[in-house]
Scaffold this active site. Structure first.
Site, PDB file in Angstrom:
ATOM      1  N   LYS A  81      10.252  79.353  49.914  1.00  0.00           N
ATOM      2  CA  LYS A  81      10.219  79.917  48.569  1.00  0.00           C
ATOM      3  C   LYS A  81       8.989  79.442  47.781  1.00  0.00           C
ATOM      4  O   LYS A  81       8.477  80.165  46.939  1.00  0.00           O
ATOM      5  CB  LYS A  81      11.485  79.546  47.798  1.00  0.00           C
ATOM      6  CG  LYS A  81      12.808  79.880  48.477  1.00  0.00           C
ATOM      7  CD  LYS A  81      13.086  81.362  48.522  1.00  0.00           C
ATOM      8  CE  LYS A  81      14.523  81.688  48.911  1.00  0.00           C
ATOM      9  NZ  LYS A  81      14.935  81.200  50.229  1.00  0.00           N
TER      10      LYS A  81
HETATM   11  C1  LIG Z   1      15.751  81.876  51.061  1.00  0.00           C
HETATM   12  C2  LIG Z   1      15.782  81.407  52.470  1.00  0.00           C
HETATM   13  C3  LIG Z   1      15.998  82.283  53.530  1.00  0.00           C
HETATM   14  C4  LIG Z   1      16.279  83.748  53.319  1.00  0.00           C
HETATM   15  O1  LIG Z   1      15.204  84.434  52.753  1.00  0.00           O
HETATM   16  P1  LIG Z   1      15.451  85.862  52.065  1.00  0.00           P
HETATM   17  O2  LIG Z   1      14.162  86.233  51.466  1.00  0.00           O
HETATM   18  O3  LIG Z   1      16.542  85.642  51.055  1.00  0.00           O
HETATM   19  O4  LIG Z   1      15.890  86.768  53.154  1.00  0.00           O
HETATM   20  C5  LIG Z   1      15.939  81.768  54.815  1.00  0.00           C
HETATM   21  N1  LIG Z   1      15.732  80.462  55.043  1.00  0.00           N
HETATM   22  C6  LIG Z   1      15.542  79.587  54.051  1.00  0.00           C
HETATM   23  C7  LIG Z   1      15.346  78.147  54.361  1.00  0.00           C
HETATM   24  C8  LIG Z   1      15.557  80.029  52.729  1.00  0.00           C
HETATM   25  O5  LIG Z   1      15.368  79.156  51.731  1.00  0.00           O
END
Ligand SMILES: *Cc1c(COP(=O)(O)O)cnc(C)c1O
Length: 468
Positions: free
Chosen positions: A112
């Site tokens: 993120k």
């Molecule tokens: C947010 C997240 C995901 C999923 O990503 P999306 O964009 O919601 O599909 C997968 N792995 C981790 C570690 C995340 O923080």
């Protein structure tokens, strides 16, 4: 560059309007009116650029000059300056065909940060120029929240309230949010699931007077700017492996469908991506959809990969809009029926189009632990449970062509999920030095029931306290 709502009943906006609005007024998601498509020569010209420069150039394709490339360059350089790796998102080879794209070298150790660090700066710059301020509300199953908080902490034009499902995030994830004691940051632990949190956030945005009064903004994955900021790392990985003169495939651990949608967008822009594997844990609604056009909501099951404990993947609406030939009325009606009936009626032709690019893959907790162990034994690599579901998918799903490399989005640092990694390998991965005292820092959070009134009152009090 203009943006339209997937539900067709909100006025189009420019990039900054979309950045600040998040969700469209009609409940839809913003999409670029047309896609920028690069020629082979244009892709080649992007090879070898430092990541912040590449990201600035890709983002500039979506901003329509406001902000322009000259403004974006220093902003993106600043966004990635605090990352713990000189390559920002290094590519690590796991076996002859499979690579890990490490997206977890930012301040909260998860992917993120790749979008959020830049998003916080984009917000602040844009608001400062306009003399405005906003209240950011967001729902998180773990990583979005800490990434948003790190991106917005101590910024003068922003208050931020993050909702997380009480007790359903890992301790590291919770502490990364609740140990930020900045006055503009508040954490709400909601008695419910991530979907409950997300519904509350959507309800706040749907409450027009409240939305206006608080000047609500979103940084969760429904914000188009976030999706746009996730496109460059797919470009970077593909170029490194030989694109545009060689095809690549990606396996993406998926929850809200934002990360894999960004990969799809890169493909839509002309990057030669042969296949996209949507990797899920036992919350396998997307796998069921891709296997047999069955998008039926079931209850959310907690798993070792909590950031993927999601049944309603909000960004899927963007793909749906494209699959339905950009028919906003049909998208709105499909989403309405999904909400009321718990099952999404996707026409067969649209579903078939999706399966030409996407493959689904789901893995339960036992399989996830086995994959962490297998990978460690095979290559010495320690993967977190989310990433491991991606590497398992890369092994399990038959390649379109075995000569095409497959890149797994490594979405979290293994130290973010130390219990699972230790159970699988006997090794407890240490936190990087900059986070080593996380378990000793004081926490601050407020527990609330999953009720709109209670949450809105809290947000109002928090935002007012910081009002100028
Ligand atoms: C947010 C997240 C995901 C999923 O990503 P999306 O964009 O919601 O599909 C997968 N792995 C981790 C570690 C995340 O923080």
């Amino acid at each position: 560059m203009r943006y339209v709502s997937t539900r067709g009943a909100a006025p189009p906006r420019d990039f900054e309007g979309v950045l600040l609005a998040g969700l469209a007024e009609d409940g839809g998601l913003f999409m670029p009116e047309t896609w920028p498509v690069l020629t082979t020569a244009e892709w080649r010209a992007l090879r070898g650029l430092p990541y912040p420069e590449l990201a600035a150039r890709i983002l500039a394709l979506f901003t329509g000059g406001q902000p322009d490339l000259a403004t974006l360059r220093p902003l993106l350089a600043q966004a990635y300056a605090g990352f713990g790796h000189a390559a920002i998102c290094p590519l690590v080879q796991l076996d002859p065909r499979v690579f890990a794209l490490e997206l977890f070298h930012g301040p909260t150790l998860a992917f993120k940060d790749m979008a959020m660090q830049a998003l916080g700066l984009l917000f602040d710059t844009t608001l400062a120029r306009r003399g405005e301020r906003v209240t950011i509300v967001g729902a998180t199953s773990g990583d979005t929240g800490s990434a948003a908080i790190e991106a917005c902490r101590d910024r003068s034009a922003i208050d931020i309230v993050i909702l997380h499902p009480d007790g359903r995030t890992s301790e590291v994830q919770r502490r990364q949010m609740t140990t930020v004691l900045s006055p503009n940051v508040a954490n709400l632990a909601v008695a419910g699931s991530f979907d409950d949190c997300q519904d509350l956030v959507k309800a706040m945005f749907a409450d027009a007077p409240f939305r206006e009064e608080m000047r609500l903004a979103a940084v969760n994955s429904i914000n188009w700017a976030r999706v746009a900021l996730q496109i460059p790392y797919y470009v970077a990985a593909a170029l490194t492996l030989g694109a545009p003169d060689r095809e690549v495939a990606f396996a993406v651990p998926t929850g809200n469908f934002g990360n894999v949608l960004a990969a799809w967008a890169a493909r839509r822009m002309g990057l030669p991506i042969a296949q996209l594997i949507v990797a899920s844990n036992r919350n396998d609604i997307l796998t069921r959809f891709l296997a047999g056009n069955d998008m039926t909501v079931r209850t959310v099951e907690p798993s070792l990969s909590p950031s993927m404990d999601i049944q309603v993947s909000s960004n899927f609406e963007r793909l749906l809009f494209e699959l339905l030939g950009r028919d906003a009325a049909a998208t709105a009606e499909t989403m309405r029926r999904f909400r009321t009936e718990g099952r999404m009626p996707v026409p067969d032709a649209a579903w078939r189009t999706a399966t030409e690019v996407f493959r689904g893959f789901a893995l339960d907790d036992q399989g996830t632990l086995a994959e962490i162990a297998r990978l460690h034994a095979a290559s010495g690599y320690l993967a977190d449970p989310h990433t491991a579901i991606g590497t398992a998918a890369a092994q399990a799903v038959p390649p379109v062509d075995p000569a095409i490399p497959i890149v797994v989005a490594a979405t979290a640092h293994p130290a973010k999920f130390p219990d699972a990694v230790k159970r699988a390998t006997g090794i407890a991965p240490p936190l990087p030095p900059r986070l080593a005292d996380l378990y000793d820092r004081p926490e601050r959070l407020t527990r609330l029931p999953a009720e709109l009134d209670a949450v809105e009152s809290f947000v109002r009090a928090h935002a007012r306290r910081n009002a100028a």
